[in-house]
Design an enzyme around this catalytic site. Structure first.
Site, mmCIF file in Angstrom:
data_model
loop_
_atom_site.group_PDB
_atom_site.id
_atom_site.type_symbol
_atom_site.label_atom_id
_atom_site.label_comp_id
_atom_site.label_asym_id
_atom_site.label_seq_id
_atom_site.Cartn_x
_atom_site.Cartn_y
_atom_site.Cartn_z
ATOM 1 N N GLY A 1 0.833 -1.194 0.000
ATOM 2 C CA GLY A 1 0.000 0.000 0.000
ATOM 3 C C GLY A 1 0.863 1.238 0.000
ATOM 4 N N HIS B 1 9.596 -4.457 -3.604
ATOM 5 C CA HIS B 1 9.159 -3.437 -4.557
ATOM 6 C C HIS B 1 9.336 -2.034 -3.974
ATOM 7 C CE1 HIS B 1 6.034 -1.175 -6.910
ATOM 8 N NE2 HIS B 1 6.673 -1.787 -7.889
#
EC number: 3.1.1.4
Length: 167
Positions: free
Chosen positions: A40, A64
């Site tokens: 998120g 990531h």
């Protein structure tokens, strides 16, 4: 409108700080997917090794999050990110998508599929590729010291609309 007296109560400073902290943490929690600490906007992790219930999915998101990127409004590799979101290196995006596809388990697999669908199909901010001229790599780290980047363009409708409407 009047607040009834029975609904009002004095709180100690400690109680107030407890509730303020709880509200602040809830605000943060809404930015990450349930069962994760890294999936998120931002993260809730205490440190790099802190992962949520869906640890395989969370590991994908953590990797990531630490990947090569160009934040909104900044320039790197000769490319300025004029969009509203962080732009990621295309190699990172490919690795992220593969990692999400490799997550197994009934619940965790469905959660990973939801992250993949939301991130790539809806958000789809596009990415950049870095080309490194010959002789421009650091001898020590093999890192490109003078690379030039090109942008691929948005892939998701959400990013396209936000970047166009706010641009």
């Amino acid at each position: 409108m009047h607040t009834p007296k029975h609904a009002i109560r004095r709180m100690s400073k400690g109680e107030m700080e407890f509730f303020e902290g709880r509200c602040q943490r809830m605000g943060e929690a809404k930015r990450t997917m349930w069962g994760t600490k890294w999936c998120g906007s931002g993260n809730e992790a205490i440190n790099y090794t802190d992962l949520g219930y869906f640890s395989n999915l969370d590991s994908c998101c953590r990797t990531h999050d630490h990947c090569d990127s160009i934040p909104a409004g900044e320039t790197k590799y000769g490319l300025t990110n004029e969009g509203k979101y962080t732009m990621m290196n295309c190699k990172c995006e490919s690795a992220f998508e593969k990692c999400l596809r490799d997550v197994r388990g009934i619940l965790e697999g469905k959660a990973a599929a939801a992250v993949r669908k939301t991130y790539f199909d809806l958000y789809g901010n596009g990415c950049f590729n870095v080309k490194c001229p010959s002789g421009a790599r650091s001898a020590r780290s093999e890192e490109c010291t003078n690379g030039m980047a090109t942008y691929t363009g948005e892939t998701g409708y959400g990013a396209w609309a936000i970047n166009k409407l706010n641009g």
